[in-house]
Design an enzyme around this catalytic site. Structure first.
Site, PDB file in Angstrom:
ATOM      1  N   ASN A  79      26.694 -76.149 -64.675  1.00  0.00           N
ATOM      2  CA  ASN A  79      25.504 -76.799 -64.623  1.00  0.00           C
ATOM      3  C   ASN A  79      24.629 -75.842 -64.984  1.00  0.00           C
ATOM      4  O   ASN A  79      23.926 -75.221 -64.308  1.00  0.00           O
ATOM      5  CB  ASN A  79      25.270 -77.509 -63.290  1.00  0.00           C
TER       6      ASN A  79
ATOM      7  N   LYS B 296      21.477 -76.948 -65.545  1.00  0.00           N
ATOM      8  CA  LYS B 296      20.124 -77.218 -64.703  1.00  0.00           C
ATOM      9  C   LYS B 296      19.042 -77.419 -66.131  1.00  0.00           C
ATOM     10  O   LYS B 296      19.528 -77.268 -67.269  1.00  0.00           O
ATOM     11  CB  LYS B 296      19.638 -76.700 -63.627  1.00  0.00           C
TER      12      LYS B 296
ATOM     13  N   HIS C 106      22.997 -85.768 -58.495  1.00  0.00           N
ATOM     14  CA  HIS C 106      22.692 -84.279 -58.342  1.00  0.00           C
ATOM     15  C   HIS C 106      21.588 -84.103 -57.198  1.00  0.00           C
ATOM     16  O   HIS C 106      20.669 -85.025 -57.481  1.00  0.00           O
ATOM     17  CB  HIS C 106      22.419 -83.361 -59.454  1.00  0.00           C
TER      18      HIS C 106
ATOM     19  N   GLU D   4      19.213 -82.297 -56.583  1.00  0.00           N
ATOM     20  CA  GLU D   4      17.802 -82.182 -57.332  1.00  0.00           C
ATOM     21  C   GLU D   4      17.401 -83.276 -57.808  1.00  0.00           C
ATOM     22  O   GLU D   4      16.063 -83.614 -57.750  1.00  0.00           O
ATOM     23  CB  GLU D   4      18.035 -80.966 -58.240  1.00  0.00           C
TER      24      GLU D   4
ATOM     25  N   GLU E   8      28.650 -80.970 -52.972  1.00  0.00           N
ATOM     26  CA  GLU E   8      27.798 -80.213 -52.887  1.00  0.00           C
ATOM     27  C   GLU E   8      26.841 -79.850 -51.679  1.00  0.00           C
ATOM     28  O   GLU E   8      25.748 -80.889 -51.838  1.00  0.00           O
ATOM     29  CB  GLU E   8      26.803 -80.197 -54.194  1.00  0.00           C
TER      30      GLU E   8
ATOM     31  N   GLY F 118      22.136 -72.862 -54.574  1.00  0.00           N
ATOM     32  CA  GLY F 118      21.246 -71.778 -54.871  1.00  0.00           C
ATOM     33  C   GLY F 118      20.481 -70.993 -53.807  1.00  0.00           C
ATOM     34  O   GLY F 118      19.217 -70.262 -53.887  1.00  0.00           O
TER      35      GLY F 118
ATOM     36  N   SER G 243      26.468 -72.073 -54.522  1.00  0.00           N
ATOM     37  CA  SER G 243      26.625 -70.570 -54.418  1.00  0.00           C
ATOM     38  C   SER G 243      27.647 -69.929 -54.739  1.00  0.00           C
ATOM     39  O   SER G 243      28.273 -68.942 -54.360  1.00  0.00           O
ATOM     40  CB  SER G 243      25.902 -70.113 -53.071  1.00  0.00           C
TER      41      SER G 243
ATOM     42  N   GLY H 261      26.175 -73.504 -60.513  1.00  0.00           N
ATOM     43  CA  GLY H 261      24.987 -73.496 -61.214  1.00  0.00           C
ATOM     44  C   GLY H 261      24.485 -72.233 -61.490  1.00  0.00           C
ATOM     45  O   GLY H 261      24.602 -71.844 -62.727  1.00  0.00           O
ATOM     46  N   GLY H 262      23.673 -71.396 -60.794  1.00  0.00           N
ATOM     47  CA  GLY H 262      23.161 -70.384 -61.180  1.00  0.00           C
ATOM     48  C   GLY H 262      24.207 -69.181 -61.900  1.00  0.00           C
ATOM     49  O   GLY H 262      23.613 -68.635 -62.804  1.00  0.00           O
TER      50      GLY H 262
HETATM   51  P1  13P Z   1      24.301 -72.920 -57.411  1.00  0.00           P
HETATM   52  O1  13P Z   1      25.686 -72.348 -58.068  1.00  0.00           O
HETATM   53  O2  13P Z   1      23.178 -72.211 -58.286  1.00  0.00           O
HETATM   54  O3  13P Z   1      24.219 -72.671 -55.924  1.00  0.00           O
HETATM   55  O4  13P Z   1      23.995 -74.410 -57.971  1.00  0.00           O
HETATM   56  C1  13P Z   1      24.982 -75.290 -57.422  1.00  0.00           C
HETATM   57  C2  13P Z   1      24.827 -76.504 -58.266  1.00  0.00           C
HETATM   58  O5  13P Z   1      23.906 -77.130 -57.956  1.00  0.00           O
HETATM   59  C3  13P Z   1      25.431 -77.017 -59.380  1.00  0.00           C
HETATM   60  O6  13P Z   1      25.397 -78.284 -59.671  1.00  0.00           O
END
Ligand code: 13P
Length: 247
Positions: free
Chosen positions: A8, A10, A93, A95, A165, A171, A211, A232-233
């Site tokens: 992802n 983002k 999600h 967010e 999640e 994050g 994470s 994500g990251g």
């Molecule tokens: P991180 O891997 O950065 O924690 O993000 C997870 C995420 O929100 C994937 O959709």
């Protein structure tokens, strides 16, 4: 079934940055024994389609309108995503729930739009830190499953992915324990079994996000009943993401 690793991005990577990334990534995951999906910003979908042509990698978006078409300025419909080359789409999600006040009801409508257009929804669910600390995790997950999947047919569910999640793990570098993840997977499958059938509760893919890094990916993938990871990251670097795919 193969494990599924989802990136992802983002709100990261322009179309050109997506091209550079995919060109670096593809040779690194050539021999992967897993399914891979890459969820890019809307503006990178066309580039993603071009670069992923003739590869088994699934192209994905990160959001979709809950409406079919019409006067909804700024929205993108499921039919548009389908035509643009997407195969999977993230919905719900945290967010989007937090920053754009998306509700379970809206997410339910988005899922229906996607299924009507033969796109696979990746439904994100999970609790906040406060909800976990006050023992409300089970209640929260149950409610999210019930409302987000309301009115769907059993045979539609097997095309979906559920991503657990926990919001406090996104994050933050704080990863859920194997027990917490395992308990959440069991609960998700139990609820799906209650509302639909035991068969589909076993078939539906359940993945974990929050994470994830190359260092913890292999250990997480050993959790019984877990079908993959949502990253994500650590998906933003081609090399790092390839290490997770190859874990
Ligand atoms: P991180 O891997 O950065 O924690 O993000 C997870 C995420 O929100 C994937 O959709």
């Amino acid at each position: 079934m193969k494990k599924l690793i989802i990136a992802n991005f983002k709100m990261n990577k322009t179309s050109q940055e997506t091209r550079v990334y995919l060109n670096e990534l593809l040779p690194l995951i050539d021999n992967a024994d897993k399914d891979v999906a890459i969820c890019v910003p809307f503006t990178s979908i066309a580039m993603g389609k071009k670069c992923l042509k003739e590869t088994p990698i699934l192209l994905g978006a990160q959001n979709v309108s809950s409406e079919e078409s019409g006067a909804f300025t700024g929205e993108v419909s499921a039919r548009m995503l389908k035509e643009a080359g997407c195969k999977v789409v993230l919905v719900g999600h945290s967010e989007r729930r937090k920053n754009f006040k998306e509700t379970d009801q809206q997410i339910n409508l988005k899922i229906k739009q996607l299924l009507n257009n033969n796109l696979s929804p990746i439904l994100c669910i999970g609790e906040t830190k406060l909800q976990r600390d006050t023992d409300r995790t089970v209640e929260v997950i149950k409610k999210q499953i019930e409302t987000c999947l309301s009115g769907l047919y059993e045979n539609e569910l097997k095309n979906m992915v559920i991503a657990y999640e926990p919001i406090w793990a996104i994050g933050t570098g704080k990863i859920a324990t194997k027990k917490q993840i395992s308990d959440a997977i069991k609960l998700i499958r139990k609820e799906i079994s209650n509302y639909f059938s035991e068969k589909v509760s076993k078939e539906i893919r359940v993945v974990y996000g929050g994470s994830i890094k190359p260092e913890n990916a292999r250990e997480l993938l050993s959790i019984k009943g877990l079908d993959g990871l949502l990253v994500g990251g650590a998906s933003l670097g081609a090399k790092t993401f390839s290490q997770i795919v190859n874990a």
